[in-house]
Design a protein around this motif. Structure first.
Motif, short mmCIF file in Angstrom:
data_model
loop_
_atom_site.label_atom_id
_atom_site.label_comp_id
_atom_site.label_asym_id
_atom_site.label_seq_id
_atom_site.Cartn_x
_atom_site.Cartn_y
_atom_site.Cartn_z
N MET A 1 0.85 -1.18 0.00
CA MET A 1 0.00 0.00 0.00
C MET A 1 0.90 1.25 0.00
N GLN A 2 0.51 2.25 -0.74
CA GLN A 2 1.29 3.48 -0.81
C GLN A 2 0.52 4.60 -0.12
N TYR A 3 1.27 5.49 0.51
CA TYR A 3 0.66 6.57 1.30
C TYR A 3 1.09 7.93 0.77
N ARG A 4 1.02 8.12 -0.51
CA ARG A 4 1.47 9.37 -1.12
C ARG A 4 0.64 10.57 -0.70
N SER A 5 -0.60 10.36 -0.34
CA SER A 5 -1.49 11.48 -0.03
C SER A 5 -1.26 12.05 1.36
N ILE A 6 -0.58 11.35 2.23
CA ILE A 6 -0.40 11.83 3.61
C ILE A 6 0.27 13.21 3.62
N PHE A 7 1.35 13.36 2.87
CA PHE A 7 2.04 14.65 2.85
C PHE A 7 1.16 15.72 2.21
N ALA A 8 0.42 15.35 1.19
CA ALA A 8 -0.47 16.32 0.54
C ALA A 8 -1.56 16.78 1.50
N TYR A 9 -2.17 15.84 2.22
CA TYR A 9 -3.22 16.20 3.18
C TYR A 9 -2.66 17.03 4.32
N ALA A 10 -1.48 16.64 4.82
CA ALA A 10 -0.86 17.40 5.91
C ALA A 10 -0.52 18.81 5.43
N GLY A 11 -0.05 18.93 4.21
CA GLY A 11 0.26 20.25 3.64
C GLY A 11 -0.98 21.10 3.49
N ARG A 12 -2.08 20.48 3.05
CA ARG A 12 -3.33 21.23 2.90
C ARG A 12 -3.85 21.69 4.26
N LEU A 13 -3.74 20.82 5.27
CA LEU A 13 -4.20 21.20 6.61
C LEU A 13 -3.36 22.35 7.14
N ARG A 14 -2.06 22.29 6.93
CA ARG A 14 -1.18 23.38 7.38
C ARG A 14 -1.53 24.69 6.67
N MET A 20 -6.26 30.50 8.26
CA MET A 20 -7.12 30.86 9.39
C MET A 20 -6.40 31.80 10.35
N ILE A 21 -5.11 31.55 10.58
CA ILE A 21 -4.32 32.40 11.47
C ILE A 21 -4.20 33.81 10.89
N VAL A 22 -3.86 33.89 9.62
CA VAL A 22 -3.71 35.20 8.97
C VAL A 22 -5.04 35.97 9.03
N ALA A 23 -6.14 35.29 8.73
CA ALA A 23 -7.45 35.95 8.77
C ALA A 23 -7.78 36.40 10.20
N GLY A 24 -7.50 35.55 11.18
CA GLY A 24 -7.77 35.89 12.57
C GLY A 24 -6.96 37.09 13.03
N LEU A 25 -5.70 37.14 12.64
CA LEU A 25 -4.85 38.28 12.99
C LEU A 25 -5.38 39.55 12.34
N ARG A 26 -5.72 39.45 11.07
CA ARG A 26 -6.24 40.61 10.33
C ARG A 26 -7.51 41.13 10.98
N GLN A 27 -8.43 40.22 11.34
CA GLN A 27 -9.69 40.62 11.99
C GLN A 27 -9.45 41.36 13.29
N ARG A 28 -8.37 41.03 13.96
CA ARG A 28 -8.06 41.65 15.25
C ARG A 28 -7.12 42.85 15.11
N GLY A 29 -6.80 43.21 13.88
CA GLY A 29 -5.95 44.36 13.64
C GLY A 29 -4.48 44.16 14.00
N VAL A 30 -4.04 42.91 14.07
CA VAL A 30 -2.65 42.61 14.42
C VAL A 30 -1.81 42.65 13.15
N GLU A 31 -0.75 43.44 13.20
CA GLU A 31 0.14 43.57 12.05
C GLU A 31 1.55 43.13 12.41
N PHE A 106 -4.05 35.45 20.43
CA PHE A 106 -3.48 34.14 20.10
C PHE A 106 -4.37 33.03 20.66
N ARG A 107 -4.82 33.22 21.89
CA ARG A 107 -5.68 32.21 22.51
C ARG A 107 -6.98 32.05 21.70
N GLU A 108 -7.58 33.17 21.31
CA GLU A 108 -8.82 33.11 20.52
C GLU A 108 -8.60 32.42 19.18
N ILE A 109 -7.52 32.75 18.51
CA ILE A 109 -7.23 32.12 17.22
C ILE A 109 -6.95 30.64 17.39
#
Length: 158
Positions: A1-14, A20-31, A106-109
């Motif tokens: 069995m080959q697991y080629r998708s694991i890295f792709a899925y992990a990359g997509r999740l990251r 989400m982090i960038v959007a959360g920071l932007r919403q809170r006015g953090v630069e 940071f806690r909220e995000i």
């Protein structure tokens, strides 16, 4: 069995998490903060100060990478450098008041990131996935959860 998708899925999740982090920071006015600063900020929120070498070891990055990241945080006013009283050649890195003031955001995000996982996985599935990813990444695990080589659990906000 080959697991080629694991890295792709992990990359997509990251990538999703980073978005989400960038959007959360932007919403809170953090630069001046990006996801790659997350581990540094996490460590410094838990400690009074760290040397560059300590910081690099705790977050699993090279000292030169940490130096670049710290310079950016310093320029944005979130961290400061001070002479290391124990090493005349060294410096200690600590958060400024402006940096410490980011903790609630940071806690909220982080809570938003965890909510994303909780909406898709049971607590048991999420814990298992975290342990499996840590093992695949070569990160040790102890009874208190995933920890890095130096004993620090990776930051919630990354």
């Amino acid at each position: 069995m080959q697991y080629r998708s694991i890295f792709a899925y992990a990359g997509r999740l990251r990538a999703l998490g980073n978005d989400m982090i960038v959007a959360g920071l932007r919403q809170r006015g953090v630069e001046g903060i990006v996801p790659s600063h997350g581990d540094i900020m996490h460590v410094l929120l838990r400690r009074e100060s760290c040397s560059l070498s300590e910081l690099a070891g705790r977050i699993g990055r090279t000292k030169s990478t940490v130096t670049v990241l710290v310079r950016k945080l310093e320029k944005a006013g979130y961290v400061r450098r001070a002479p290391d009283p124990a090493d005349a050649r060294g410096v200690r890195i600590s958060l400024t008041e402006r940096g410490r003031a980011l903790e609630p955001a940071f806690r909220e995000i982080s809570d938003e990131l965890e909510k994303h996982i909780r909406e898709r996985l049971t607590d048991e599935e999420a814990a298992r996935l975290e342990a499996l990813l840590a093992r695949c990444a070569g990160i040790a695990e102890d009874g208190d959860g995933v920890v890095g080589e130096s004993g620090d659990k990776p930051g919630r906000f990354r």
